[in-house]
Design a protein around this motif. Structure first.
Motif, PDB file in Angstrom:
ATOM      1  N   SER A 187       0.850  -1.198   0.000  1.00 17.42           N
ATOM      2  CA  SER A 187       0.000   0.000   0.000  1.00 17.42           C
ATOM      3  C   SER A 187       0.878   1.237   0.000  1.00 17.42           C
ATOM      4  O   SER A 187       2.104   1.151   0.103  1.00 17.42           O
ATOM      5  N   THR A 188       0.245   2.392  -0.085  1.00 14.44           N
ATOM      6  CA  THR A 188       0.986   3.656  -0.031  1.00 14.44           C
ATOM      7  C   THR A 188       1.555   3.923   1.356  1.00 14.44           C
ATOM      8  O   THR A 188       2.370   4.829   1.523  1.00 14.44           O
ATOM      9  N   ASP A 189       1.123   3.150   2.358  1.00 13.60           N
ATOM     10  CA  ASP A 189       1.645   3.315   3.717  1.00 13.60           C
ATOM     11  C   ASP A 189       2.821   2.388   3.997  1.00 13.60           C
ATOM     12  O   ASP A 189       3.610   2.640   4.901  1.00 13.60           O
ATOM     13  N   GLY A 190       2.913   1.288   3.257  1.00  6.69           N
ATOM     14  CA  GLY A 190       3.990   0.341   3.498  1.00  6.69           C
ATOM     15  C   GLY A 190       3.582  -1.074   3.136  1.00  6.69           C
ATOM     16  O   GLY A 190       2.493  -1.316   2.605  1.00  6.69           O
ATOM     17  N   VAL A 191       4.457  -2.014   3.443  1.00  7.14           N
ATOM     18  CA  VAL A 191       4.178  -3.439   3.250  1.00  7.14           C
ATOM     19  C   VAL A 191       3.743  -4.025   4.585  1.00  7.14           C
ATOM     20  O   VAL A 191       4.423  -3.849   5.599  1.00  7.14           O
ATOM     21  N   TYR A 192       2.614  -4.709   4.572  1.00  2.05           N
ATOM     22  CA  TYR A 192       2.080  -5.323   5.785  1.00  2.05           C
ATOM     23  C   TYR A 192       2.055  -6.837   5.612  1.00  2.05           C
ATOM     24  O   TYR A 192       1.563  -7.348   4.600  1.00  2.05           O
ATOM     25  N   ILE A 193       2.562  -7.553   6.601  1.00  4.88           N
ATOM     26  CA  ILE A 193       2.531  -9.002   6.618  1.00  4.88           C
ATOM     27  C   ILE A 193       1.678  -9.434   7.811  1.00  4.88           C
ATOM     28  O   ILE A 193       2.035  -9.170   8.956  1.00  4.88           O
ATOM     29  N   ASP A 194       0.545 -10.046   7.518  1.00  4.46           N
ATOM     30  CA  ASP A 194      -0.382 -10.496   8.565  1.00  4.46           C
ATOM     31  C   ASP A 194      -0.739  -9.356   9.530  1.00  4.46           C
ATOM     32  O   ASP A 194      -0.792  -9.536  10.741  1.00  4.46           O
ATOM     33  N   GLY A 195      -0.953  -8.167   8.978  1.00  6.93           N
ATOM     34  CA  GLY A 195      -1.374  -7.021   9.768  1.00  6.93           C
ATOM     35  C   GLY A 195      -0.256  -6.236  10.402  1.00  6.93           C
ATOM     36  O   GLY A 195      -0.508  -5.179  10.997  1.00  6.93           O
TER      37      GLY A 195
END
Length: 505
Positions: A99-107
């Motif tokens: 996303s534009t906020d960052g990479v998220y792994i399992d939240g």
């Protein structure tokens, strides 16, 4: 340690004897052991250690790919991606999301920043804990290096609107649509398209997906009607006696999914842009095989708070007045929030902190001013932290001039270039019952400033004598429902205020 393969370094005085006799200890576990000495040893017979490892990681007959959902468009990508990721997570998946906020792994935030390109896609697809990927796909990454994956299972184009035009060879909406069509072209199972956007609608001709799912907020849409009658898939917003209902049509049957007012992110259905985002997230989740109950549960537990969707219509209600913080940075996004402000019940004034990115064309900046004109009582024009090639006050001055051009009184506009000072000015100005809408650049800083704001409690309407809050504008006092003979004066700070009576201002 959670490793599939590890290199264990063991020290012992004599490897011909048991460590129980001579002692020894593990000194290192390496996550990337070297295979060279096995594959090409200086002495002895080579062994295919790598092949054994691959067979262990990917046994024959076991799928080696995970489902991928790709989401593009001008506005709504991040919110839709977060909604879909939330639906999938509550359904039991370990979700990787860009996303534009960052990479998220399992939240959990793995890499912070604008991560909507192929490099961030590789981070998600390399993570062994991820079993489904949600990829927000922006124009910048597509232009620079492509998608980062050959195909996806489902994709969506939410809309195509004027933004970033005139940059890197993309000068028209048609060119922008052609670029954003790429995820639609590589979708295998389902392409989800906005039937209310003509540029999105045309993308159906280029899709080779097994299904095309149309999303429309117009239940009388003639093309979607024909598509449904032919057994096609569609997500339709239908009016009912109890409000608006999101309805799914598929293979000749229809399912009533959810009343819009039950989705917290829609502010009781008033935030229609988030209604549309929820419809896209639901269509994508259904196309990924999720049950209607999973989709309902996900949407009913997703809220557009700063913690779930930073910068996407974040509402703060802990002050006597309401604050909405949004990262709207083009005319279409600004218009959505301005229309929401019209639908909300506001007993006081509506105050807007307005900005525009400096790297947009002059006409795009002026269009932003046009979209907010007439929707608010007071405007504070500011600049983003990064001017993007513009002068210190160039963008605020352009916004100020355009607001005047379209009929907003000069007394209703302030020019405060610094974002922190502009936000502080709006918060200090607000009284009980007011609405403050902030189009922020540094969202985290703005949210901390809003949440940490302290001031004397604003007077209630009863304390004002039942009158509306004074509006800081130059105008006829009668326009603000003041007593005959009331006057507009200037206080010691130079702020124009209305005298309500002889005793209080």
């Amino acid at each position: 340690m959670g490793l599939d393969v590890g290199g264990v370094d063991f020290l012992t005085p004599d490897i011909t004897k048991s460590y129980k006799e001579v002692g020894g200890a593990i000194v290192e576990v390496n996550a990337a052991p070297g295979f060279r000495m096995h594959v090409a040893p200086s002495e002895g017979e080579p062994r295919d250690v790598s092949g054994n490892v691959m067979d262990m990681l990917f046994p024959a007959g076991i799928p080696s790919r995970i489902p991928i959902a790709s989401i593009t468009g001008t506005n709504g990508k991040t919110t839709t991606s977060r909604m879909l990721a939330h639906i999938l997570k509550t359904a039991g998946h370990s979700v990787g999301m860009t996303s534009t906020d960052g990479v998220y792994i399992d939240g959990h935030l793995s890499v912070k920043g604008d991560m909507t390109g192929p490099a961030s896609a590789h981070i998600v697809l390399r993570d062994p804990t991820v079993d489904v990927a949600v990829m927000e796909t922006a124009r910048g990454g597509l232009l620079r290096a492509g998608l980062g994956y050959r195909r996806c299972d489902v994709s969506a184009c939410i809309n195509v609107a004027a933004d970033h035009l005139g940059l890197k060879g993309i000068d028209t909406l048609e060119q922008l649509a052609e670029l954003k069509r790429i995820p639609i072209e590589v979708a295998k199972d389902t392409a989800v398209l906005n039937a209310d956007d003509e540029l999105c609608l045309r993308m159906a001709d280029y899709s080779e997906a097994e299904h095309v799912c149309y999303v429309t907020m117009n239940p009388a849409h003639s093309l979607v009607k024909e598509h449904i009658r032919a057994g096609g898939r569609a997500m339709v917003l239908e009016q009912g006696i109890n409000g608006d209902m999101i309805t799914l049509y598929d293979n000749g049957t229809h399912f009533q999914l959810l009343w819009t007012y039950l989705i917290p992110a829609t502010m009781e259905g008033k935030a229609t842009h988030n209604v549309q985002n929820a419809m896209f997230a639901a269509a994508l989740a259904f196309s990924l095989g999720k049950s209607l109950d999973d989709i309902r549960h996900g949407l009913r537990t997703f809220n557009s708070t700063f913690f779930q969707a930073p910068g996407r219509m974040n509402v703060f209600d802990e002050h006597p007045f309401r604050v909405i913080l949004d990262y709207g940075h083009n005319a279409a996004a600004i218009a959505c929030i301005a229309q929401l402000a019209d639908r909300l019940d506001v007993v006081g004034r509506k105050i807007c902190v307005l900005a525009a990115p400096g790297d947009r064309r002059d006409e795009d900046i002026l269009a932003i001013a046009n979209e907010v004109a007439g929707h608010f009582d007071h405007y504070i024009c500011k600049a983003d932290d990064h001017r993007r090639g513009r002068g210190e006050v160039e963008v605020p001055e352009m916004l100020h001039a355009q607001l005047i051009e379209v009929g907003v009184g000069d007394g209703r506009i302030e020019l405060i270039p610094d974002e922190t000072q502009a936000v502080g000015g709006a918060l200090n100005m607000a009284l009980e019952g007011d609405l403050v809408v902030i189009f922020g650049d540094n969202i985290q800083r703005c949210w901390k400033q809003v949440a940490g704001f302290t001031s004397e409690e604003a007077p209630s309407n009863e304390e004002r004598g039942g009158k509306l809050a004074p509006s800081f504008v130059e105008a006829d006092p009668q326009a603000f429902k003041l007593d005959p003979g009331s006057e507009l004066i200037r206080d010691e700070r130079g702020v124009r205020i209305a005298r309500l009576d002889e005793e209080s201002d």
